[in-house]
Design a protein around this motif. Sequence first.
Motif, PDB file in Angstrom:
ATOM      1  N   GLU A   1     -27.444  -1.165 -34.550  1.00 25.67           N
ATOM      2  CA  GLU A   1     -27.198  -0.458 -35.801  1.00 25.67           C
ATOM      3  C   GLU A   1     -26.826   0.998 -35.589  1.00 25.67           C
ATOM      4  O   GLU A   1     -26.559   1.713 -36.542  1.00 25.67           O
ATOM      5  N   THR A   2     -26.853   1.422 -34.330  1.00 24.58           N
ATOM      6  CA  THR A   2     -26.320   2.740 -34.042  1.00 24.58           C
ATOM      7  C   THR A   2     -25.546   2.690 -32.736  1.00 24.58           C
ATOM      8  O   THR A   2     -25.940   1.982 -31.808  1.00 24.58           O
ATOM      9  N   GLY A   3     -24.446   3.397 -32.705  1.00 22.89           N
ATOM     10  CA  GLY A   3     -23.651   3.430 -31.483  1.00 22.89           C
ATOM     11  C   GLY A   3     -24.057   4.576 -30.577  1.00 22.89           C
ATOM     12  O   GLY A   3     -23.570   4.697 -29.462  1.00 22.89           O
ATOM     13  N   GLU A   4     -24.985   5.397 -31.059  1.00 26.78           N
ATOM     14  CA  GLU A   4     -25.388   6.588 -30.278  1.00 26.78           C
ATOM     15  C   GLU A   4     -26.441   6.206 -29.259  1.00 26.78           C
ATOM     16  O   GLU A   4     -27.599   6.622 -29.352  1.00 26.78           O
ATOM     17  N   ILE A   5     -26.041   5.393 -28.290  1.00 26.31           N
ATOM     18  CA  ILE A   5     -27.023   4.929 -27.319  1.00 26.31           C
ATOM     19  C   ILE A   5     -26.531   5.169 -25.909  1.00 26.31           C
ATOM     20  O   ILE A   5     -25.350   5.403 -25.673  1.00 26.31           O
ATOM     21  N   GLU A   6     -27.467   5.094 -24.943  1.00 21.99           N
ATOM     22  CA  GLU A   6     -27.106   5.272 -23.535  1.00 21.99           C
ATOM     23  C   GLU A   6     -26.438   4.024 -22.985  1.00 21.99           C
ATOM     24  O   GLU A   6     -25.502   4.094 -22.205  1.00 21.99           O
ATOM     25  N   GLY A   7     -26.978   2.874 -23.383  1.00 24.97           N
ATOM     26  CA  GLY A   7     -26.379   1.647 -22.862  1.00 24.97           C
ATOM     27  C   GLY A   7     -27.080   0.416 -23.387  1.00 24.97           C
ATOM     28  O   GLY A   7     -28.262   0.460 -23.715  1.00 24.97           O
ATOM     29  N   ALA A   8     -26.315  -0.654 -23.501  1.00 24.43           N
ATOM     30  CA  ALA A   8     -26.885  -1.926 -23.936  1.00 24.43           C
ATOM     31  C   ALA A   8     -26.074  -3.047 -23.315  1.00 24.43           C
ATOM     32  O   ALA A   8     -24.852  -3.010 -23.326  1.00 24.43           O
ATOM     33  N   GLY A   9     -26.765  -4.026 -22.768  1.00 25.50           N
ATOM     34  CA  GLY A   9     -26.024  -5.130 -22.175  1.00 25.50           C
ATOM     35  C   GLY A   9     -26.896  -6.329 -21.950  1.00 25.50           C
ATOM     36  O   GLY A   9     -28.118  -6.256 -22.068  1.00 25.50           O
ATOM     37  N   HIS A  10     -26.248  -7.445 -21.679  1.00 20.06           N
ATOM     38  CA  HIS A  10     -27.029  -8.622 -21.313  1.00 20.06           C
ATOM     39  C   HIS A  10     -26.217  -9.552 -20.427  1.00 20.06           C
ATOM     40  O   HIS A  10     -24.988  -9.489 -20.374  1.00 20.06           O
ATOM     41  N   ALA A  11     -26.931 -10.410 -19.735  1.00 19.38           N
ATOM     42  CA  ALA A  11     -26.307 -11.407 -18.871  1.00 19.38           C
ATOM     43  C   ALA A  11     -27.156 -12.659 -18.927  1.00 19.38           C
ATOM     44  O   ALA A  11     -28.373 -12.590 -19.025  1.00 19.38           O
ATOM     45  N   SER A  12     -26.483 -13.791 -18.914  1.00 17.19           N
ATOM     46  CA  SER A  12     -27.210 -15.043 -18.999  1.00 17.19           C
ATOM     47  C   SER A  12     -26.449 -16.095 -18.209  1.00 17.19           C
ATOM     48  O   SER A  12     -25.250 -16.252 -18.370  1.00 17.19           O
ATOM     49  N   THR A  13     -27.156 -16.785 -17.323  1.00 22.06           N
ATOM     50  CA  THR A  13     -26.475 -17.821 -16.535  1.00 22.06           C
ATOM     51  C   THR A  13     -27.344 -19.070 -16.412  1.00 22.06           C
ATOM     52  O   THR A  13     -28.566 -18.989 -16.392  1.00 22.06           O
ATOM     53  N   VAL A  14     -26.679 -20.201 -16.362  1.00 18.73           N
ATOM     54  CA  VAL A  14     -27.331 -21.471 -16.049  1.00 18.73           C
ATOM     55  C   VAL A  14     -26.461 -22.120 -14.983  1.00 18.73           C
ATOM     56  O   VAL A  14     -25.278 -22.343 -15.210  1.00 18.73           O
ATOM     57  N   GLY A  15     -27.027 -22.370 -13.806  1.00 17.43           N
ATOM     58  CA  GLY A  15     -26.183 -22.928 -12.758  1.00 17.43           C
ATOM     59  C   GLY A  15     -26.955 -23.738 -11.746  1.00 17.43           C
ATOM     60  O   GLY A  15     -28.183 -23.700 -11.704  1.00 17.43           O
ATOM     61  N   ARG A  16     -26.185 -24.457 -10.961  1.00 16.55           N
ATOM     62  CA  ARG A  16     -26.776 -25.236  -9.883  1.00 16.55           C
ATOM     63  C   ARG A  16     -26.735 -24.431  -8.601  1.00 16.55           C
ATOM     64  O   ARG A  16     -26.284 -23.302  -8.597  1.00 16.55           O
ATOM     65  N   PHE A  17     -27.194 -25.058  -7.535  1.00 15.51           N
ATOM     66  CA  PHE A  17     -27.048 -24.422  -6.235  1.00 15.51           C
ATOM     67  C   PHE A  17     -25.587 -24.064  -6.015  1.00 15.51           C
ATOM     68  O   PHE A  17     -24.690 -24.839  -6.333  1.00 15.51           O
ATOM     69  N   ASP A  18     -25.384 -22.915  -5.465  1.00 13.24           N
ATOM     70  CA  ASP A  18     -24.038 -22.468  -5.166  1.00 13.24           C
ATOM     71  C   ASP A  18     -23.595 -23.101  -3.842  1.00 13.24           C
ATOM     72  O   ASP A  18     -24.210 -22.884  -2.801  1.00 13.24           O
ATOM     73  N   ASP A  19     -22.536 -23.920  -3.907  1.00 12.02           N
ATOM     74  CA  ASP A  19     -22.078 -24.630  -2.711  1.00 12.02           C
ATOM     75  C   ASP A  19     -21.705 -23.688  -1.578  1.00 12.02           C
ATOM     76  O   ASP A  19     -21.922 -23.987  -0.407  1.00 12.02           O
ATOM     77  N   GLU A  20     -21.132 -22.539  -1.944  1.00 11.67           N
ATOM     78  CA  GLU A  20     -20.713 -21.600  -0.894  1.00 11.67           C
ATOM     79  C   GLU A  20     -21.927 -20.987  -0.191  1.00 11.67           C
ATOM     80  O   GLU A  20     -21.907 -20.771   1.018  1.00 11.67           O
ATOM     81  N   GLN A  21     -22.976 -20.706  -0.968  1.00 12.75           N
ATOM     82  CA  GLN A  21     -24.207 -20.198  -0.351  1.00 12.75           C
ATOM     83  C   GLN A  21     -24.778 -21.216   0.621  1.00 12.75           C
ATOM     84  O   GLN A  21     -25.165 -20.880   1.738  1.00 12.75           O
ATOM     85  N   LEU A  22     -24.821 -22.471   0.170  1.00 14.33           N
ATOM     86  CA  LEU A  22     -25.386 -23.513   1.034  1.00 14.33           C
ATOM     87  C   LEU A  22     -24.534 -23.696   2.286  1.00 14.33           C
ATOM     88  O   LEU A  22     -25.060 -23.850   3.390  1.00 14.33           O
ATOM     89  N   PHE A  23     -23.217 -23.657   2.093  1.00 15.06           N
ATOM     90  CA  PHE A  23     -22.337 -23.807   3.251  1.00 15.06           C
ATOM     91  C   PHE A  23     -22.572 -22.680   4.257  1.00 15.06           C
ATOM     92  O   PHE A  23     -22.657 -22.906   5.465  1.00 15.06           O
ATOM     93  N   TYR A  24     -22.689 -21.477   3.736  1.00 17.02           N
ATOM     94  CA  TYR A  24     -22.888 -20.327   4.618  1.00 17.02           C
ATOM     95  C   TYR A  24     -24.161 -20.492   5.444  1.00 17.02           C
ATOM     96  O   TYR A  24     -24.156 -20.334   6.662  1.00 17.02           O
ATOM     97  N   LEU A  25     -25.260 -20.830   4.759  1.00 17.32           N
ATOM     98  CA  LEU A  25     -26.532 -20.976   5.472  1.00 17.32           C
ATOM     99  C   LEU A  25     -26.472 -22.137   6.459  1.00 17.32           C
ATOM    100  O   LEU A  25     -26.925 -22.035   7.596  1.00 17.32           O
ATOM    101  N   ARG A  26     -25.891 -23.250   6.034  1.00 15.40           N
ATOM    102  CA  ARG A  26     -25.849 -24.425   6.915  1.00 15.40           C
ATOM    103  C   ARG A  26     -24.921 -24.192   8.100  1.00 15.40           C
ATOM    104  O   ARG A  26     -25.154 -24.727   9.181  1.00 15.40           O
TER     105      ARG A  26
END
Lengths: 252, 381
Positions: B305-330
Amino acid sequence: MSTLEIKDLHVSVATEDGDKEILKGVTLTIKDGETHAIMGPNGSGKSTLAYSIAGHPKYTVTSGTVKLDGEDVLEMSVDERARAGLFLAMQYPVEVPGVSVSNFLRTAKTAIDGEAPKLRHWVKDVNSTLERLDLDASFGTRSVNEGFSGGEKKRHEIAQLELLNPKVAVLDETDSGLDIDALKIVSEGVNRFAENKDKGVLLITHYTRILRYIKPDFVHVFVAGKVAESGGAELAEALEANGYEKYLTAAV
Amino acid sequence: MEKVASHLHPEGSYDVSAHSAPTGREEIWRFTPLKRLRGLAADATFAPSATATTWNAPDGVRVENVTGDEAKGLRGISGLVPNTLFGARVLAEVSDTLLVDVPAETELDAPVVIDLDGKDAGVVEAAHVALRFGAHSRATVVLNHTGSATMAQVVEVKVGDGAQVSVVSLQDWADDTAHLTHHQAVVGRDASYKHVAISFGGDVVRMDCNVTYDGPGGEVELLGLYFADEGQHIEHRLFADHNAPRTKSHVTYKGALQGKGAHTVWVGNVLIRKVAEGIETYEENRNLVLTDGCTADSVPNLEIETGEIEGAGHASTVGRFDDEQLFYLRSRGIAEDEAHRLVVHGFFNDLIRKINVPELEEKLLATVEGELAKNVLKDAQ
């Protein structure tokens, strides 16, 4: 002994328009103490070769063989290949948030050796390896590849190469994105590895720049999914002077 | 304070008769399996508690189960005006209050640990908890929920001016527990408040965690870690109401799901009122889906309700194992199950470090390990 023998390797990837063949019959043998450079333009399939050897699930081998000291590499899972003695230094190392470099290195070393390294020696080895690669001692506490600069990522790959001590190292564009100082540091690391007994190196690169610091025994020009020409170090010099033009024209 | 026309703000009331039982169609109840709450959200009779409550507190803090006028006087210390039937019922019908009272300027050298050990999920019960932190005090309170229970609960928190406070609520229930809880906090001028929700056990756990400010400069960190197994419903709803200038809220919730019917819900509401100039808010929810058959709902809501702010944000994720991460470790020789283990530990590690209660850290790492053993590492056993 360590010999990596690639014979008539054909590899495809799935695309929206169906399977696309990227490697069209690669034959290459890397023996003990040899450093091979594979040079080629973008899109020639160099990285596909590297990832296929390592077993990335994106790539399907349709025919041909890859053998390490006579063992069928293609039958092995990704981690089995590493434990058998293959190492891939990646062009784009992957971030693993929350997993510290030291935990990662120790876990990998334990997996490769089949037993946990002796703590006292291990800590010393890690610290001296990081130091030689000009990586700060606090590096071990950072999350794997997270927030690393391009140079740090590549030096971290080479630190792994030295610590895990495989039989054959495949280096995929390890020189890309490095300034001259980092390139020297990375090259020295590769040379230290290659000077050990019974090691093979397959160096994949677009540019000749790294070959001033790592001297290849053989140079292969890679075009359109296969080796177009092989020769000694002098072939790299010819490429430096003339580029890939003549091979590209020939391939069309 | 001006009224805000928003679904985040159903009008509250202390009057039980002003509320009705939820049907499941309401925005704030649409994810919750009401049937499995055994009437907690509706009109089930609250019986005498079957939960054993014990505590361990360092010198300088008063922990007591208070009754009578003192208990009455603690209702609403967080500014809570119930907007649910169960909230109103808990305040009206529960006669005693578990009070943790940290006097002004007191600095505790160890956390206050309160163990709430449920003995019987067949007993429907309700509880009121009040955590009062005097001005410039420093304290950590851990609410450790274990065992079997069917519990409606209101936890009210008052953080005095300049106080530095952590409240950790651990839901490590047995499989048959239903837990409906509302944590409401009011954060004083220049105070800092860290609230940590850790939910592993229980058939249904739903926590609403709300924060408002009583003056400018308050800083809030809301952390959450959850792990839902087969058939479990774990729901966290957060509301940071920026009703004062130069306040901060930082939300990080991370969860993992495994097994058929595992369901997690995260709803992160942030309201920046007109008066709340110069505030800063960021909310983040990450979900790691480990097996088929799980559902993770993740809903960030930001009303400005006011734009006079320092900052506002959000992030939201739903995911499975990252294949590239697994490949790297393996590709470094690490076997697949070990690679899974590393990635999940890594996923939670940053968060566990942020909780910053050393007494809990090891236990949490072990709990994550135990959860992984159920599924991800099952084949490796």
